[in-house]
Design a protein around this motif. Structure first.
Motif, PDB file in Angstrom:
ATOM      1  N   ASP A  17       0.800  -1.215   0.000  1.00  0.00           N
ATOM      2  CA  ASP A  17       0.000   0.000   0.000  1.00  0.00           C
ATOM      3  C   ASP A  17       0.841   1.277   0.000  1.00  0.00           C
ATOM      4  OD1 ASP A  17      -2.408  -1.479   0.149  1.00  0.00           O
ATOM      5  OD2 ASP A  17      -2.152  -1.709   2.310  1.00  0.00           O
ATOM      6  N   ALA A  18       2.133   1.166  -0.263  1.00  0.00           N
ATOM      7  CA  ALA A  18       2.999   2.340  -0.273  1.00  0.00           C
ATOM      8  C   ALA A  18       2.606   3.277  -1.410  1.00  0.00           C
ATOM      9  CB  ALA A  18       4.455   1.918  -0.423  1.00  0.00           C
ATOM     10  N   VAL A  19       2.722   4.572  -1.160  1.00  0.00           N
ATOM     11  CA  VAL A  19       2.381   5.582  -2.172  1.00  0.00           C
ATOM     12  C   VAL A  19       3.652   6.244  -2.679  1.00  0.00           C
ATOM     13  CG1 VAL A  19       0.115   6.003  -1.186  1.00  0.00           C
ATOM     14  CG2 VAL A  19       2.059   7.357  -0.397  1.00  0.00           C
ATOM     15  N   ALA A  20       3.532   6.875  -3.852  1.00  0.00           N
ATOM     16  CA  ALA A  20       4.713   7.472  -4.482  1.00  0.00           C
ATOM     17  C   ALA A  20       5.247   8.667  -3.700  1.00  0.00           C
ATOM     18  CB  ALA A  20       4.368   7.870  -5.913  1.00  0.00           C
ATOM     19  N   TYR A 138      13.382  -7.142  -1.684  1.00  0.00           N
ATOM     20  CA  TYR A 138      13.520  -7.073  -3.135  1.00  0.00           C
ATOM     21  C   TYR A 138      13.159  -5.697  -3.661  1.00  0.00           C
ATOM     22  CZ  TYR A 138      13.631 -12.093  -2.472  1.00  0.00           C
ATOM     23  OH  TYR A 138      13.960 -13.361  -2.037  1.00  0.00           O
ATOM     24  N   LEU A 139      13.795  -5.355  -4.755  1.00  0.00           N
ATOM     25  CA  LEU A 139      13.562  -4.082  -5.430  1.00  0.00           C
ATOM     26  C   LEU A 139      12.800  -4.356  -6.717  1.00  0.00           C
ATOM     27  CD1 LEU A 139      14.178  -1.021  -5.912  1.00  0.00           C
ATOM     28  CD2 LEU A 139      16.315  -1.756  -6.987  1.00  0.00           C
ATOM     29  N   TYR A 140      11.611  -3.788  -6.828  1.00  0.00           N
ATOM     30  CA  TYR A 140      10.852  -3.919  -8.066  1.00  0.00           C
ATOM     31  C   TYR A 140      11.333  -2.838  -9.026  1.00  0.00           C
ATOM     32  CZ  TYR A 140       6.997  -4.091 -11.380  1.00  0.00           C
ATOM     33  OH  TYR A 140       6.258  -4.204 -12.533  1.00  0.00           O
ATOM     34  N   ASP A 172      15.965   4.506   1.166  1.00  0.00           N
ATOM     35  CA  ASP A 172      16.838   3.686   0.329  1.00  0.00           C
ATOM     36  C   ASP A 172      17.995   4.566  -0.135  1.00  0.00           C
ATOM     37  OD1 ASP A 172      18.099   1.992  -1.409  1.00  0.00           O
ATOM     38  OD2 ASP A 172      16.427   1.793  -2.809  1.00  0.00           O
ATOM     39  N   PRO A 173      19.081   4.632   0.638  1.00  0.00           N
ATOM     40  CA  PRO A 173      20.188   5.522   0.275  1.00  0.00           C
ATOM     41  C   PRO A 173      20.852   5.159  -1.052  1.00  0.00           C
ATOM     42  CG  PRO A 173      20.814   4.067   2.076  1.00  0.00           C
ATOM     43  CD  PRO A 173      19.336   3.900   1.889  1.00  0.00           C
ATOM     44  N   THR A 174      20.760   3.914  -1.472  1.00  0.00           N
ATOM     45  CA  THR A 174      21.340   3.519  -2.749  1.00  0.00           C
ATOM     46  C   THR A 174      20.696   4.274  -3.901  1.00  0.00           C
ATOM     47  OG1 THR A 174      21.746   1.302  -1.867  1.00  0.00           O
ATOM     48  CG2 THR A 174      21.900   1.561  -4.248  1.00  0.00           C
ATOM     49  N   LEU A 181       7.677   2.567  -2.090  1.00  0.00           N
ATOM     50  CA  LEU A 181       6.835   2.297  -3.253  1.00  0.00           C
ATOM     51  C   LEU A 181       7.277   1.068  -4.031  1.00  0.00           C
ATOM     52  CD1 LEU A 181       4.531   3.167  -5.136  1.00  0.00           C
ATOM     53  CD2 LEU A 181       6.196   4.562  -6.380  1.00  0.00           C
ATOM     54  N   ASN A 182       8.577   0.937  -4.316  1.00  0.00           N
ATOM     55  CA  ASN A 182       9.074  -0.177  -5.130  1.00  0.00           C
ATOM     56  C   ASN A 182       9.912  -1.160  -4.326  1.00  0.00           C
ATOM     57  OD1 ASN A 182      11.182   1.636  -4.733  1.00  0.00           O
ATOM     58  ND2 ASN A 182      12.162   1.132  -6.675  1.00  0.00           N
TER      59      ASN A 182
END
Length: 220
Positions: A17-20, A138-140, A172-174, A181-182
Motif C-alpha cells: 500500500d505504499a504511495v509514491a 527485493y527491489l521492483y 533507500d540511500p542507494t 513504493l518499489n
C-alpha cells in the motif's frame, strides 16, 4: 541422506500500500532535531538506537554531524540529507563477496554495495541518536531505472528510521529514495547479518560441489 542437488523455491503474492509521495505525520515534539524519544520508545527501540560498529576515531560521528545544519534542524530534512549524502560520498558497486563492510571502511573506500549503503546510513543515524534498522528484501525495478538490481528484481537492502508520530520511515540511500513504493521487505533486523535468507554448510569431497545459482524474479 544424500542428494545430487538442492532446490529452494519460494513464491509469494503480496499487496503493498505504499504511495509514491508519502506524507509523514511526525509528532510536533519530533519535527525538529534534536528531540527526545519517550521513555517507552527508548525501551522498545533498545539496541536499534545503539551503534553496532566501533568508531574509536570518531570518523563516522564527525561525518554524520555534517548533516546537522544548526541548533534546531528539521528532522525529516536531516534524514533526507543523510540518505542523499551516503550516495554522494560512496559510489555504488555490486559486490558478490560475503559479508558487509563497516561504515568507516565504506567511507574510506568510497564504494560499496546496497547493503554497505544501508549499514552506513543506519549507523550514521544511530550516531545522531535515531532508532534505525536494516531491511532486506527485493527491489521492483522493471524499467531498470533504480540501482541495486541486476534484473527485474533481486535481493536489495535499505533502512528504516523511527520518528515519533510517523513511525518507521523507509529510506533507500542507494537510490536516494524515500518511502517503500518499489520495495518489498522480507526481513527487518538490528544487524544486516541477521537477514541472511538461507544459511548452511556443505560436507563432501572437493570435486563434489558442482556450483550454485540464484534466480529472483519480481513481477507485478
Amino acid at each position: 541422506m544424500t542428494a545430487s542437488n538442492l532446490v529452494i523455491a519460494s513464491v509469494a503474492e503480496l499487496q503493498l500500500d505504499a504511495v509514491a509521495w508519502p506524507v509523514f505525520d511526525i509528532a510536533v515534539s519530533a519535527m525538529s532535531y534534536p528531540f527526545r524519544y519517550s521513555d517507552d520508545d527508548w525501551t522498545d527501540l533498545g539496541a536499534l538506537a545503539l551503534p553496532q560498529f566501533s568508531d574509536t576515531a570518531g570518523v563516522l560521528r564527525s561525518w554524520a554531524q555534517m548533516f546537522v545544519r544548526g541548533s534546531r534542524t528539521d528532522t525529516l530534512s536531516l534524514l533526507k540529507d543523510l540518505s542523499v549524502g551516503v550516495s554522494e560520498a560512496v559510489r555504488y558497486q555490486s559486490r558478490e563477496d560475503e559479508g558487509t563492510q563497516t561504515p568507516v571502511e565504506t567511507l574510506n573506500r568510497g564504494w560499496g554495495s546496497c547493503r554497505d549503503f544501508a549499514v552506513l546510513f543506519t549507523e550514521a543515524g544511530r550516531m545522531l541518536g535515531f532508532g534505525a534498522r536494516i531491511v532486506s528484501g527485493y527491489l521492483y525495478n522493471p524499467e531498470q531505472q533504480s540501482v541495486g538490481s541486476s534484473n527485474a528484481g533481486s535481493t536489495h537492502a535499505w533502512a528504516e528510521v523511527f520518528v515519533p508520530g510517523a513511525g518507521w520511515i523507509t529510506f533507500d540511500p542507494t537510490n536516494r529514495s524515500l518511502g517503500g513504493l518499489n520495495l518489498i521487505p522480507v526481513a527487518v533486523a538490528r544487524d544486516v547479518r541477521q537477514t541472511i535468507p538461507v544459511s548452511g554448510s556443505f560436507v563432501g569431497s572437493i570435486g563434489a560441489f558442482a556450483g550454485m545459482s540464484v534466480e529472483v524474479l519480481v513481477t507485478s
